[in-house]
Design a protein around this motif. Structure first.
Motif, mmCIF file in Angstrom:
data_model
loop_
_atom_site.group_PDB
_atom_site.id
_atom_site.type_symbol
_atom_site.label_atom_id
_atom_site.label_comp_id
_atom_site.label_asym_id
_atom_site.label_seq_id
_atom_site.Cartn_x
_atom_site.Cartn_y
_atom_site.Cartn_z
ATOM 1 N N GLY A 176 0.822 -1.210 -0.079
ATOM 2 C CA GLY A 176 0.049 -0.062 0.127
ATOM 3 C C GLY A 176 0.732 1.318 -0.083
ATOM 4 O O GLY A 176 0.251 2.210 0.034
ATOM 5 N N ASN A 177 2.197 1.226 -0.062
ATOM 6 C CA ASN A 177 2.918 2.325 0.033
ATOM 7 C C ASN A 177 2.849 3.077 -1.098
ATOM 8 O O ASN A 177 2.892 2.527 -2.433
ATOM 9 C CB ASN A 177 4.484 1.837 0.235
ATOM 10 N N LEU A 178 3.017 4.358 -1.504
ATOM 11 C CA LEU A 178 2.820 5.260 -2.521
ATOM 12 C C LEU A 178 4.413 5.330 -3.161
ATOM 13 O O LEU A 178 5.361 5.593 -2.580
ATOM 14 C CB LEU A 178 2.513 6.478 -2.240
ATOM 15 N N ALA A 179 4.344 5.063 -4.474
ATOM 16 C CA ALA A 179 5.756 4.959 -5.096
ATOM 17 C C ALA A 179 5.590 6.162 -6.145
ATOM 18 O O ALA A 179 4.537 6.055 -7.016
ATOM 19 C CB ALA A 179 5.963 3.556 -5.752
ATOM 20 N N ILE A 180 6.726 6.853 -6.590
ATOM 21 C CA ILE A 180 6.732 7.893 -7.862
ATOM 22 C C ILE A 180 7.888 7.591 -8.538
ATOM 23 O O ILE A 180 9.082 7.352 -8.061
ATOM 24 C CB ILE A 180 6.564 8.930 -6.941
ATOM 25 N N SER A 181 7.752 7.718 -9.808
ATOM 26 C CA SER A 181 8.908 7.640 -10.791
ATOM 27 C C SER A 181 8.748 9.421 -11.351
ATOM 28 O O SER A 181 7.742 9.970 -11.489
ATOM 29 C CB SER A 181 8.943 6.851 -11.891
ATOM 30 N N TYR A 182 9.856 9.772 -11.586
ATOM 31 C CA TYR A 182 10.090 11.025 -11.961
ATOM 32 C C TYR A 182 11.414 11.427 -12.315
ATOM 33 O O TYR A 182 12.370 10.682 -12.378
ATOM 34 C CB TYR A 182 9.846 12.038 -10.977
ATOM 35 N N MET A 183 11.800 12.559 -13.008
ATOM 36 C CA MET A 183 13.066 13.038 -13.690
ATOM 37 C C MET A 183 13.597 13.972 -12.831
ATOM 38 O O MET A 183 12.960 14.843 -12.383
ATOM 39 C CB MET A 183 12.863 13.511 -15.154
ATOM 40 N N ASP A 184 14.863 13.814 -12.469
ATOM 41 C CA ASP A 184 15.810 14.697 -11.883
ATOM 42 C C ASP A 184 16.326 15.484 -13.237
ATOM 43 O O ASP A 184 17.147 15.017 -13.964
ATOM 44 C CB ASP A 184 16.715 14.087 -11.103
ATOM 45 N N GLN A 185 15.896 16.654 -13.646
ATOM 46 C CA GLN A 185 16.026 17.431 -14.682
ATOM 47 C C GLN A 185 17.308 17.870 -14.780
ATOM 48 O O GLN A 185 18.311 18.060 -15.676
ATOM 49 C CB GLN A 185 15.159 18.406 -14.910
ATOM 50 N N THR A 186 17.894 18.089 -13.465
ATOM 51 C CA THR A 186 19.331 18.948 -13.474
ATOM 52 C C THR A 186 20.271 18.141 -13.917
ATOM 53 O O THR A 186 21.086 18.329 -14.890
ATOM 54 C CB THR A 186 19.602 19.452 -11.956
ATOM 55 N N TYR A 187 20.368 16.777 -13.356
ATOM 56 C CA TYR A 187 21.260 15.655 -13.635
ATOM 57 C C TYR A 187 20.784 14.667 -14.639
ATOM 58 O O TYR A 187 21.722 13.890 -15.306
ATOM 59 C CB TYR A 187 21.527 14.931 -12.365
ATOM 60 N N GLY A 188 19.707 15.097 -15.329
ATOM 61 C CA GLY A 188 19.072 14.068 -16.435
ATOM 62 C C GLY A 188 18.951 12.853 -16.232
ATOM 63 O O GLY A 188 19.488 11.920 -17.067
ATOM 64 N N ARG A 189 18.398 12.495 -15.011
ATOM 65 C CA ARG A 189 18.311 10.821 -14.764
ATOM 66 C C ARG A 189 17.096 10.756 -14.272
ATOM 67 O O ARG A 189 16.002 11.591 -13.835
ATOM 68 C CB ARG A 189 19.253 10.582 -13.565
ATOM 69 N N LEU A 190 16.607 9.471 -14.426
ATOM 70 C CA LEU A 190 15.252 8.908 -13.729
ATOM 71 C C LEU A 190 15.470 8.346 -12.535
ATOM 72 O O LEU A 190 16.368 7.610 -12.051
ATOM 73 C CB LEU A 190 14.893 7.569 -14.779
ATOM 74 N N MET A 191 14.555 8.866 -11.769
ATOM 75 C CA MET A 191 14.383 8.611 -10.216
ATOM 76 C C MET A 191 13.202 7.664 -9.940
ATOM 77 O O MET A 191 12.187 7.577 -10.566
ATOM 78 C CB MET A 191 14.346 9.918 -9.509
ATOM 79 N N PHE A 192 13.295 6.903 -8.944
ATOM 80 C CA PHE A 192 12.153 6.216 -8.204
ATOM 81 C C PHE A 192 12.241 6.332 -6.724
ATOM 82 O O PHE A 192 13.233 6.064 -6.215
ATOM 83 C CB PHE A 192 12.513 4.754 -8.441
ATOM 84 N N GLY A 193 10.971 6.695 -6.223
ATOM 85 C CA GLY A 193 11.136 6.803 -4.951
ATOM 86 C C GLY A 193 9.782 6.105 -4.014
ATOM 87 O O GLY A 193 8.985 5.993 -4.826
ATOM 88 N N VAL A 194 9.907 5.587 -2.966
ATOM 89 C CA VAL A 194 8.892 5.115 -1.866
ATOM 90 C C VAL A 194 8.759 5.723 -0.704
ATOM 91 O O VAL A 194 9.733 6.186 -0.130
ATOM 92 C CB VAL A 194 9.265 3.505 -1.899
ATOM 93 N N LEU A 195 7.443 6.092 -0.486
ATOM 94 C CA LEU A 195 6.915 6.592 0.514
ATOM 95 C C LEU A 195 6.688 5.540 1.900
ATOM 96 O O LEU A 195 5.759 5.051 1.610
ATOM 97 C CB LEU A 195 5.538 7.333 0.639
ATOM 98 N N ASP A 196 7.542 5.326 2.609
ATOM 99 C CA ASP A 196 7.654 4.071 3.367
ATOM 100 C C ASP A 196 7.595 4.697 4.902
ATOM 101 O O ASP A 196 8.519 5.202 5.238
ATOM 102 C CB ASP A 196 8.792 3.134 3.288
ATOM 103 N N ASN A 197 6.578 4.495 5.778
ATOM 104 C CA ASN A 197 6.257 5.158 7.038
ATOM 105 C C ASN A 197 6.482 6.383 7.122
ATOM 106 O O ASN A 197 7.413 7.173 8.081
ATOM 107 C CB ASN A 197 7.292 4.282 8.009
ATOM 108 N N GLU A 198 6.173 7.425 5.999
ATOM 109 C CA GLU A 198 6.528 9.013 5.970
ATOM 110 C C GLU A 198 7.972 9.218 5.716
ATOM 111 O O GLU A 198 8.380 10.462 5.297
ATOM 112 C CB GLU A 198 6.051 9.613 7.242
#
Length: 297
Positions: A214-236
């Motif tokens: 049930g954790n929220l996960a987000i993919s996104y772009m770090d535009q400054t460094y030109g890279r693909l990121m992935f993050g998970v919100l785990d216990n805030e």
């Protein structure tokens, strides 16, 4: 199996589309499909198809409407200015639209009134919260507003959550609706402030809820460094990792920094592993990243 055996049908839903529009948003359920676009007058249009039959050979009827606010007037609270930054979801059979207002530069919500069939507008993030502004880097200038590239979902608890880019601070933000209907806003990623003076991250976010945790996960772009990121919100706690660092080999065989991660789209496959599609601006390729591990997400 040969995919060309499938028969596709198409139809024109509207000939009134604003010139320069770059987005059409869609949401679908077992009983309903909705589409949103901007018409020539600058209003959002909603097309709705109710799934009346399981027979695919029968033509499905679409109905269209222009989204106008209840008691629309010259008052700012009773009108809106559509932008290309919008997304739509279905909560049950209720269409809900998140968008960045082109005039106020705020992230707002459009939904039907509970007491009538009219549309009403409410605020998600006006960009004026002093606590969040204190986290903003003063070195990032310009007035772009919050709510760029919003991605909206309905969580398992039937509440709304939207990930979006703060164009002024250059950050990744998350807004979550509570049971009372209010919004909790968090800055999830500010990028690396040193040594970069104007770090921009959180572009083109895509949010999904992990099927098991049930954790929220987000993919996104770090535009400054030109890279693909992935993050998970785990216990805030927002745990982020670099999925594609954007480095590529040039014609001389040297590794150079490119730009990748735009237009990311996140989902989870059957065994709960995240999968991300995205655009590589260096090689001009469409790419797919799939996790090889069954880590807890």
């Amino acid at each position: 199996r040969n995919a060309t055996s499938r028969t596709w049908r198409w139809q024109v839903l509207s000939s009134s589309v604003k010139a320069g529009s770059t987005r059409v948003a869609m949401a679908s359920s077992r009983t309903l499909t909705v589409l949103v676009w901007i018409d020539e007058e600058g209003n959002y249009n909603l097309a709705t198809q109710r799934h009346q039959t399981s027979d695919p050979t029968l033509e499905q009827v679409w109905s269209t409407e222009t989204i106008r606010l209840e008691r629309e007037s010259e008052l700012l609270s009773n009108r809106y200015s559509a932008s290309n930054d919008f997304d739509i979801v279905l909560r049950g059979d209720e269409p809900i639209l998140a968008f960045r207002d082109r005039d106020t530069l705020s992230l707002d919500l459009l939904r039907r009134s509970t007491s009538s069939a009219e549309w009403v507008r409410t605020s998600i993030d006006d960009g004026l919260d002093e606590g969040l502004l204190k986290q903003c880097s003063a070195r990032v200038t310009g007035k772009r507003g919050v709510g760029q590239e919003p991605d909206l979902i309905v969580t398992r608890s039937n509440q709304l959550a939207v990930a979006y880019h703060d164009g002024d601070c250059g950050d990744l933000r998350l807004a979550r609706q509570d049971v009372q209907g209010g919004w909790r806003i968090r800055v999830l990623d500010q990028g690396d402030r040193e040594p970069v003076e104007q770090h921009r991250t959180g572009r083109w976010p895509s949010i999904a809820q992990h099927p098991s945790t049930g954790n929220l996960a987000i993919s996104y772009m770090d535009q400054t460094y030109g890279r693909l990121m992935f993050g998970v919100l785990d216990n805030e706690l927002f745990l982020r990792q670099v999925i594609d660092d954007g480095e590529r080999l040039n014609s001389s065989g040297q590794r150079v920094q490119g730009s990748t991660g735009a237009f990311s789209s996140l989902s989870f496959i059957d065994d709960d592993r995240p999968i991300i599609s995205y655009y590589d601006g260096t090689t001009l390729d469409a790419r797919l990243a799939t996790s090889s591990l069954l880590d807890d997400v």
